[in-house]
Design a protein around this motif. Structure first.
Motif, mmCIF file in Angstrom:
data_model
loop_
_atom_site.group_PDB
_atom_site.id
_atom_site.type_symbol
_atom_site.label_atom_id
_atom_site.label_comp_id
_atom_site.label_asym_id
_atom_site.label_seq_id
_atom_site.Cartn_x
_atom_site.Cartn_y
_atom_site.Cartn_z
ATOM 1 N N THR A 1 -9.929 -11.278 -2.129
ATOM 2 C CA THR A 1 -8.759 -10.554 -2.629
ATOM 3 C C THR A 1 -8.580 -9.239 -1.877
ATOM 4 O OG1 THR A 1 -9.153 -11.508 -4.817
ATOM 5 C CG2 THR A 1 -7.660 -9.626 -4.699
ATOM 6 N N MET A 2 -9.677 -8.554 -1.639
ATOM 7 C CA MET A 2 -9.641 -7.304 -0.879
ATOM 8 C C MET A 2 -9.146 -7.545 0.542
ATOM 9 S SD MET A 2 -12.874 -5.109 0.466
ATOM 10 C CE MET A 2 -13.658 -5.025 -1.138
ATOM 11 N N LYS B 1 0.821 -1.202 0.000
ATOM 12 C CA LYS B 1 0.000 0.000 0.000
ATOM 13 C C LYS B 1 0.863 1.264 0.000
ATOM 14 C CE LYS B 1 -3.961 -2.225 2.181
ATOM 15 N NZ LYS B 1 -4.869 -2.279 3.362
ATOM 16 N N GLU C 1 -4.665 -7.216 -1.609
ATOM 17 C CA GLU C 1 -3.951 -7.385 -2.870
ATOM 18 C C GLU C 1 -4.360 -6.385 -3.938
ATOM 19 O OE1 GLU C 1 -4.645 -11.411 -3.960
ATOM 20 O OE2 GLU C 1 -3.486 -12.251 -2.292
ATOM 21 N N VAL C 2 -5.413 -5.610 -3.700
ATOM 22 C CA VAL C 2 -5.921 -4.696 -4.723
ATOM 23 C C VAL C 2 -6.302 -3.354 -4.108
ATOM 24 C CG1 VAL C 2 -6.820 -6.534 -6.206
ATOM 25 C CG2 VAL C 2 -8.284 -5.567 -4.423
ATOM 26 N N TRP D 1 1.735 1.860 -3.554
ATOM 27 C CA TRP D 1 0.619 2.478 -4.275
ATOM 28 C C TRP D 1 0.556 3.972 -3.968
ATOM 29 C CZ3 TRP D 1 -3.316 -1.710 -2.264
ATOM 30 C CH2 TRP D 1 -3.110 -2.895 -2.974
ATOM 31 N N SER E 1 -7.384 -2.205 -10.069
ATOM 32 C CA SER E 1 -6.382 -3.268 -9.994
ATOM 33 C C SER E 1 -6.728 -4.445 -10.890
ATOM 34 C CB SER E 1 -6.245 -3.756 -8.549
ATOM 35 O OG SER E 1 -5.913 -2.702 -7.679
ATOM 36 N N GLU E 2 -8.027 -4.750 -11.017
ATOM 37 C CA GLU E 2 -8.460 -5.860 -11.866
ATOM 38 C C GLU E 2 -9.903 -5.638 -12.286
ATOM 39 O OE1 GLU E 2 -8.437 -9.575 -9.806
ATOM 40 O OE2 GLU E 2 -9.827 -8.918 -8.242
ATOM 41 N N ARG F 1 -8.744 -1.662 -6.049
ATOM 42 C CA ARG F 1 -10.120 -1.948 -6.385
ATOM 43 C C ARG F 1 -10.220 -3.048 -7.431
ATOM 44 N NH1 ARG F 1 -11.619 0.242 -2.529
ATOM 45 N NH2 ARG F 1 -13.324 1.751 -2.249
ATOM 46 N N SER F 2 -11.089 -4.008 -7.153
ATOM 47 C CA SER F 2 -11.588 -4.911 -8.188
ATOM 48 C C SER F 2 -12.838 -4.236 -8.736
ATOM 49 C CB SER F 2 -11.960 -6.283 -7.602
ATOM 50 O OG SER F 2 -10.856 -6.893 -6.986
ATOM 51 N N ALA G 1 -13.649 -11.480 -5.099
ATOM 52 C CA ALA G 1 -13.076 -10.140 -4.949
ATOM 53 C C ALA G 1 -13.022 -9.715 -3.485
ATOM 54 C CB ALA G 1 -13.880 -9.132 -5.761
#
Length: 361
Positions: free
Chosen positions: A348-349, A216, A353-354, A219, A334-335, A356-357, A345
């Motif tokens: 993943t959140m 993060k 790892e992201v 990012w 992110s994806e 935003r999906s 998702a």
């Protein structure tokens, strides 16, 4: 006639979401039906699923959305079929005491659609933040539709509907960050990263990103942070002071919303600085601090609700800045996933790892 479409529903607390058929009624007075083009997977949707908002199950999830107006009900003049819109959950009334005093961003009586979307058996659905956009189509109040440039990527600009606007507005609208200011942002997920991006656009001289996750922090640096602090190994308050000549930052944004991080924000600001709380606490959280500390510090302690935004003012401007290449909103995507990928998702959140999906149609 009412339409039957697909929608992502949370039936009970903690249960995996389901992709099911739902019924969307024709728009009534002041309402609009929107064909959804993209919708971000926000942490607030997960909070709904976990029962952290209320227990009005089943929920129709999704709210960070963009799409095209399909139909409008009687009396609607602000949008018409074919308009490309970003959905918002703060359709101001224009009549409450806040609106009448020129503070519509604090509106006490925001609008949602009056009619209800349902399951096919007639069970009433509670749309997340009055939107419910993990669906092929959704019913909203027309004031929740903000018309923007139709050439914009819906997967990108739909994110203005919640997290990006909340973070950006916390820094720019609520915190009032401007040229030559210093700002520290505690928590650099989607909301905190957007606060960093907003501070950069506003011309802040020093932008300090604080988090416990190195990913993060990367990012945040990509979005404009000039300095990063890993809170797992460094005292965040002391580190901010070291980076600001011992004074503290002009503005500190708490994008986490815990007593511990709010205290960090309070003590990391300059004596006449501003603390902005945009992270959402849970009802059980309590804050204990010496009252004298509040008395001996000047400045301001603020909360930021939806980034103190006015969608009809802020969304088109931010889309234009994105189109001009001055606001890198695309970095938040992110994806891109399909409508049946929301449960994955969430996982993943949860793993961080992201940013935003985004569900795309």
């Amino acid at each position: 006639m009412p339409q039957q479409v697909r929608g992502v529903v949370a039936r009970s607390k903690g249960a995996p979401v389901e992709l099911v058929d739902i019924v969307v009624p024709d728009p009534g007075p002041g309402e609009a039906v929107v064909t959804v083009a993209a919708c971000g997977v926000c942490h607030t949707d997960l909070t709904y699923r976990e029962g952290g908002i209320n227990d009005d199950f089943p929920f129709l999830l999704g709210h960070e959305a963009a799409g095209t107006v399909e139909a409008v009900g009687p009396g609607v003049t602000s949008v018409e079929p074919g308009d490309f819109v970003v959905l918002n959950w703060r359709a101001v009334c224009g009549q409450c005491r806040a609106c009448k005093r020129g503070r519509p961003h604090l509106c006490f009586s925001t609008f949602n659609a009056s009619q209800k979307m349902t399951l096919t058996d007639g069970t009433v659905l509670s749309p997340a933040l009055g939107i419910g956009a993990f669906a092929d189509k959704t019913l909203v109040h027309a004031g929740q539709c903000t018309k923007v440039d139709a050439s914009a990527d819906p997967a990108v600009v739909g994110l203005l509907g919640c997290g990006v606007m909340a973070g950006f507005g916390a820094a720019v609208n609520t915190g009032g960050v401007t040229r030559d200011d210093s700002i520290a942002v505690i928590g650099c997920g989607g909301v905190g990263a957007a606060a960093v991006m907003g501070a950069r656009l506003a011309g802040a001289r020093r932008i300090i990103a604080i988090d416990r996750d190195p990913r993060k922090l990367e990012w945040a640096r990509a979005l404009g942070a000039t300095h990063t602090i890993d809170a797992t190994s460094t005292d965040a308050v002391e580190a901010v002071k070291e980076l600001t000549n011992g004074d503290g930052a002009d503005v500190v944004v708490d994008a986490v919303g815990r007593p511990e991080t709010w205290k960090q924000a309070f003590y990391a600001r300059d004596l006449a600085g501003t603390v902005v709380l945009v992270g959402v606490p849970t009802p059980d959280m309590r804050l204990e601090m010496p009252l004298l500390d509040f008395f001996s510090h000047g400045g301001a302690l603020k909360s930021s609700w939806y980034g103190d935004c006015l969608p009809e003012r802020d969304f088109p401007t931010m889309v234009d800045l994105y189109q001009q290449g001055r606001l890198p909103l695309e970095k938040f995507v992110s994806e891109r996933i399909s409508l049946d990928g929301v449960e994955q998702a969430f996982e993943t959140m949860h793993r961080g790892e992201v940013l935003r999906s985004v569900v795309v149609w």
